[in-house]
Write a protein that holds these residues in place. Sequence first.
Motif, mmCIF file in Angstrom:
data_model
loop_
_atom_site.group_PDB
_atom_site.id
_atom_site.type_symbol
_atom_site.label_atom_id
_atom_site.label_comp_id
_atom_site.label_asym_id
_atom_site.label_seq_id
_atom_site.Cartn_x
_atom_site.Cartn_y
_atom_site.Cartn_z
ATOM 1 N N LYS A 62 0.876 -1.161 0.000
ATOM 2 C CA LYS A 62 0.000 0.000 0.000
ATOM 3 C C LYS A 62 0.916 1.214 0.000
ATOM 4 O O LYS A 62 1.768 1.355 0.870
ATOM 5 C CB LYS A 62 -0.888 -0.032 1.237
ATOM 6 C CG LYS A 62 -1.906 1.075 1.278
ATOM 7 C CD LYS A 62 -3.050 0.774 2.236
ATOM 8 C CE LYS A 62 -2.623 0.402 3.638
ATOM 9 N NZ LYS A 62 -3.773 0.320 4.557
ATOM 10 N N LEU A 64 1.117 5.399 -0.360
ATOM 11 C CA LEU A 64 0.391 6.654 -0.308
ATOM 12 C C LEU A 64 1.286 7.766 -0.824
ATOM 13 O O LEU A 64 2.398 7.947 -0.326
ATOM 14 C CB LEU A 64 0.004 6.930 1.145
ATOM 15 C CG LEU A 64 -1.261 7.707 1.447
ATOM 16 C CD1 LEU A 64 -2.466 7.120 0.724
ATOM 17 C CD2 LEU A 64 -1.503 7.726 2.949
ATOM 18 N N THR A 65 0.830 8.494 -1.830
ATOM 19 C CA THR A 65 1.541 9.692 -2.267
ATOM 20 C C THR A 65 0.701 10.888 -1.838
ATOM 21 O O THR A 65 -0.344 10.722 -1.209
ATOM 22 C CB THR A 65 1.739 9.713 -3.804
ATOM 23 O OG1 THR A 65 0.473 9.900 -4.428
ATOM 24 C CG2 THR A 65 2.378 8.427 -4.301
ATOM 25 N N SER A 66 1.140 12.071 -2.208
ATOM 26 C CA SER A 66 0.374 13.252 -1.800
ATOM 27 C C SER A 66 -1.010 13.276 -2.447
ATOM 28 O O SER A 66 -1.940 13.859 -1.912
ATOM 29 C CB SER A 66 1.145 14.521 -2.154
ATOM 30 O OG SER A 66 1.435 14.539 -3.537
ATOM 31 N N SER A 67 -1.144 12.624 -3.598
ATOM 32 C CA SER A 67 -2.418 12.718 -4.319
ATOM 33 C C SER A 67 -3.101 11.378 -4.603
ATOM 34 O O SER A 67 -4.283 11.346 -4.932
ATOM 35 C CB SER A 67 -2.210 13.457 -5.637
ATOM 36 O OG SER A 67 -1.201 12.805 -6.392
ATOM 37 N N ASN A 68 -2.367 10.272 -4.494
ATOM 38 C CA ASN A 68 -2.922 8.972 -4.868
ATOM 39 C C ASN A 68 -2.648 7.907 -3.812
ATOM 40 O O ASN A 68 -1.721 8.028 -3.028
ATOM 41 C CB ASN A 68 -2.300 8.469 -6.183
ATOM 42 C CG ASN A 68 -2.690 9.306 -7.369
ATOM 43 O OD1 ASN A 68 -3.848 9.653 -7.537
ATOM 44 N ND2 ASN A 68 -1.718 9.653 -8.200
ATOM 45 N N ILE A 69 -3.455 6.847 -3.877
ATOM 46 C CA ILE A 69 -3.140 5.631 -3.134
ATOM 47 C C ILE A 69 -2.993 4.509 -4.161
ATOM 48 O O ILE A 69 -3.774 4.406 -5.100
ATOM 49 C CB ILE A 69 -4.212 5.285 -2.069
ATOM 50 C CG1 ILE A 69 -3.792 4.035 -1.301
ATOM 51 C CG2 ILE A 69 -5.595 5.124 -2.674
ATOM 52 C CD1 ILE A 69 -4.570 3.804 -0.031
ATOM 53 N N SER A 93 -7.209 8.306 -6.967
ATOM 54 C CA SER A 93 -6.909 9.648 -6.489
ATOM 55 C C SER A 93 -7.509 9.832 -5.098
ATOM 56 O O SER A 93 -8.624 9.387 -4.835
ATOM 57 C CB SER A 93 -7.487 10.683 -7.451
ATOM 58 O OG SER A 93 -7.442 11.968 -6.879
ATOM 59 N N LEU A 94 -6.769 10.464 -4.204
ATOM 60 C CA LEU A 94 -7.252 10.674 -2.841
ATOM 61 C C LEU A 94 -8.431 11.638 -2.793
ATOM 62 O O LEU A 94 -9.208 11.628 -1.857
ATOM 63 C CB LEU A 94 -6.116 11.188 -1.948
ATOM 64 C CG LEU A 94 -5.021 10.168 -1.671
ATOM 65 C CD1 LEU A 94 -3.914 10.790 -0.843
ATOM 66 C CD2 LEU A 94 -5.582 8.940 -0.971
ATOM 67 N N GLN A 103 -9.114 4.152 -0.686
ATOM 68 C CA GLN A 103 -8.413 2.899 -0.392
ATOM 69 C C GLN A 103 -9.213 1.687 -0.861
ATOM 70 O O GLN A 103 -8.678 0.783 -1.494
ATOM 71 C CB GLN A 103 -8.103 2.775 1.100
ATOM 72 C CG GLN A 103 -7.439 1.452 1.434
ATOM 73 C CD GLN A 103 -6.892 1.388 2.840
ATOM 74 O OE1 GLN A 103 -6.294 2.349 3.325
ATOM 75 N NE2 GLN A 103 -7.081 0.255 3.503
#
Length: 129
Positions: A62, A64-69, A93-94, A103
């Motif tokens: 898993k 996590l980036t600033s904008s996506n999972i 996109s988050l 998620q």
Amino acid sequence: GDIMSKRIYSDILADLSKPVPRRLLKSKKMGGANIVFIPWYRVSKLMSHYTNGHWSYEVKEKLLTSSNILMTVTVTIYAEDGSFSMDGTGIESLNAKGYGDPQSNAESMAFRRACAKFGLGLDLYEGDL
């Protein structure tokens, strides 16, 4: 024989590769296009049906980036002649609008893609998995 016995891998693949019955499909609008898909819970039921319950599913990664999972899952089929695994990835996109949380959506996508690599619902995909 015993209904819960393990099946031969090639037989499982042959069944998974059959077109998914239309009644199991759903559709949703995405960017003006109509996307036809199998909900993850129906994918799960089909996997259980064709493997006599001899399969598993695990979230491997898993990210996590600033904008996506991003999620990577592994689906394993336990056949009479061995264990066979496929990975699938999903990204969401988050700040995606729509149904479900990012998620769950990423995990669902990864799960469905892993199962598609075994042939399940392959007729629904165009382009890359």
